[in-house]
Design an enzyme around this catalytic site. Sequence first.
Site, mmCIF file in Angstrom:
data_model
loop_
_atom_site.group_PDB
_atom_site.id
_atom_site.type_symbol
_atom_site.label_atom_id
_atom_site.label_comp_id
_atom_site.label_asym_id
_atom_site.label_seq_id
_atom_site.Cartn_x
_atom_site.Cartn_y
_atom_site.Cartn_z
ATOM 1 N N GLU A 1 0.827 -1.207 0.000
ATOM 2 C CA GLU A 1 0.000 0.000 0.000
ATOM 3 C C GLU A 1 0.867 1.265 0.000
ATOM 4 O OE1 GLU A 1 -2.139 -3.030 2.737
ATOM 5 O OE2 GLU A 1 -0.100 -2.593 2.039
ATOM 6 N N CYS B 1 -2.567 -3.851 7.090
ATOM 7 C CA CYS B 1 -2.213 -4.049 8.498
ATOM 8 C C CYS B 1 -2.630 -2.835 9.311
ATOM 9 C CB CYS B 1 -0.719 -4.315 8.642
ATOM 10 S SG CYS B 1 0.339 -2.928 8.183
ATOM 11 N N ASP C 1 20.141 -44.567 -0.948
ATOM 12 C CA ASP C 1 20.494 -43.700 -2.076
ATOM 13 C C ASP C 1 21.695 -42.792 -1.826
ATOM 14 O OD1 ASP C 1 18.302 -44.767 -3.311
ATOM 15 O OD2 ASP C 1 16.994 -43.050 -2.966
ATOM 16 N N ARG D 1 20.933 -28.296 -7.734
ATOM 17 C CA ARG D 1 21.962 -28.403 -8.763
ATOM 18 C C ARG D 1 21.449 -27.890 -10.095
ATOM 19 N NH1 ARG D 1 21.700 -33.122 -6.091
ATOM 20 N NH2 ARG D 1 20.687 -34.230 -7.801
ATOM 21 N N ARG E 1 7.904 -45.196 4.797
ATOM 22 C CA ARG E 1 7.599 -44.918 6.199
ATOM 23 C C ARG E 1 7.455 -43.428 6.454
ATOM 24 N NH1 ARG E 1 10.922 -47.080 11.561
ATOM 25 N NH2 ARG E 1 9.296 -46.523 13.067
#
Length: 368
Positions: free
Chosen positions: A53, A76, A204, A211, A298
């Site tokens: 604003e 606000c 893994d 990247r 999981r």
Amino acid sequence: MQTDELFMRKALDRARLGEGKVLPNPMVGALIVRDGRILGQGHHACYGGIHAEAAALRDCREDPKGATLYVTLEPCCHRGEGKHNPPCTDAILKAQISRVVISRLDPNPAVSGRGAGILRQKGVEVHCGILEKESARLNRVYETLICTDRPYVHLKAALTLDGFLAAADGSSRWISGSESREKVMAFRSRCDGILTGRGTLYADLPSLTVRHPDNSHRNDPQPARIFLSTKGHIPGDWEKPGGPVLVYHDRSVSQPGCPESFQFTPVPAGENGLSLPDVLSDLRRRGIRQLLVEGGSRVYGSFIRSGLWDRLTLFIAPVLLGEGIPFSDGLDIGSITSKLHLKDVSSVPSGDDIMIDGYREALSCLPA
């Protein structure tokens, strides 16, 4: 109404210019209009910078007295510790704006409804709810941060057509294609932390970094790497360059002593593993606002069963395995009538894959 929607769309376009620059504040755009002419426009450009604003008022080419302000989030109205800007309601009243059109009320308890109320009390004509869904969608992350004691949680997985994360031997590189993997890098670049479990870590040895297509690391700060490991175990051959490493483990287990650069944090644990509410609360305190989860069965099952997630993105690849590791270790759903529905779903091609994107809550369910 059509005119209001036209200018609010332009305000939303302005708001999007703050993407990735304003958290934990919301993205907000604003336009000041008189007789169909835009007098000034602005957006919240960076955390700590002036609000939309005020930026629009500063941009005005002529006196805005009597004009209409279009703003994507309620102005606000409060002062407080840590707040960088004075109340926008004061600036609006000082400029003698006669009409304010608000897309969405601010879910922040310090503002919600009060900003609009103050303006109405001072004789300003106020309209709310113009393109509210678009505004809510824009600030899903902000709204989660305001309303919960945890980061915004985005679950991401690549699956085969028959629903497997990996083959029976645990191998999973690569189920998805290159275009899907580029999208994942875009997700990583917007998050503060990437979380996975012990099983994925050992299977893994992921770097969990952002990247470039040539596999070189991005120079910007890397997201934190976050591991859930009940006993606090980390593979002896895993220590890769990237963001800081946070390891959450059972508080009944002696804290591991190495590597010294890793941060080990004890949390409560039960039959179903580490307490996700405790993990997420600690991450929020550490400044993790957007969390990307790239786990195994999981981990995905734990997040979904607990309801501690916000967005789910699945890359469905046109391949079949017949058997393998499923997406989840169970969701506690006993019948078709109890099935879990994704909300606000989109489905788009991603190279040869299909990217399905959805949310735990519909926009209409977001608190306001």
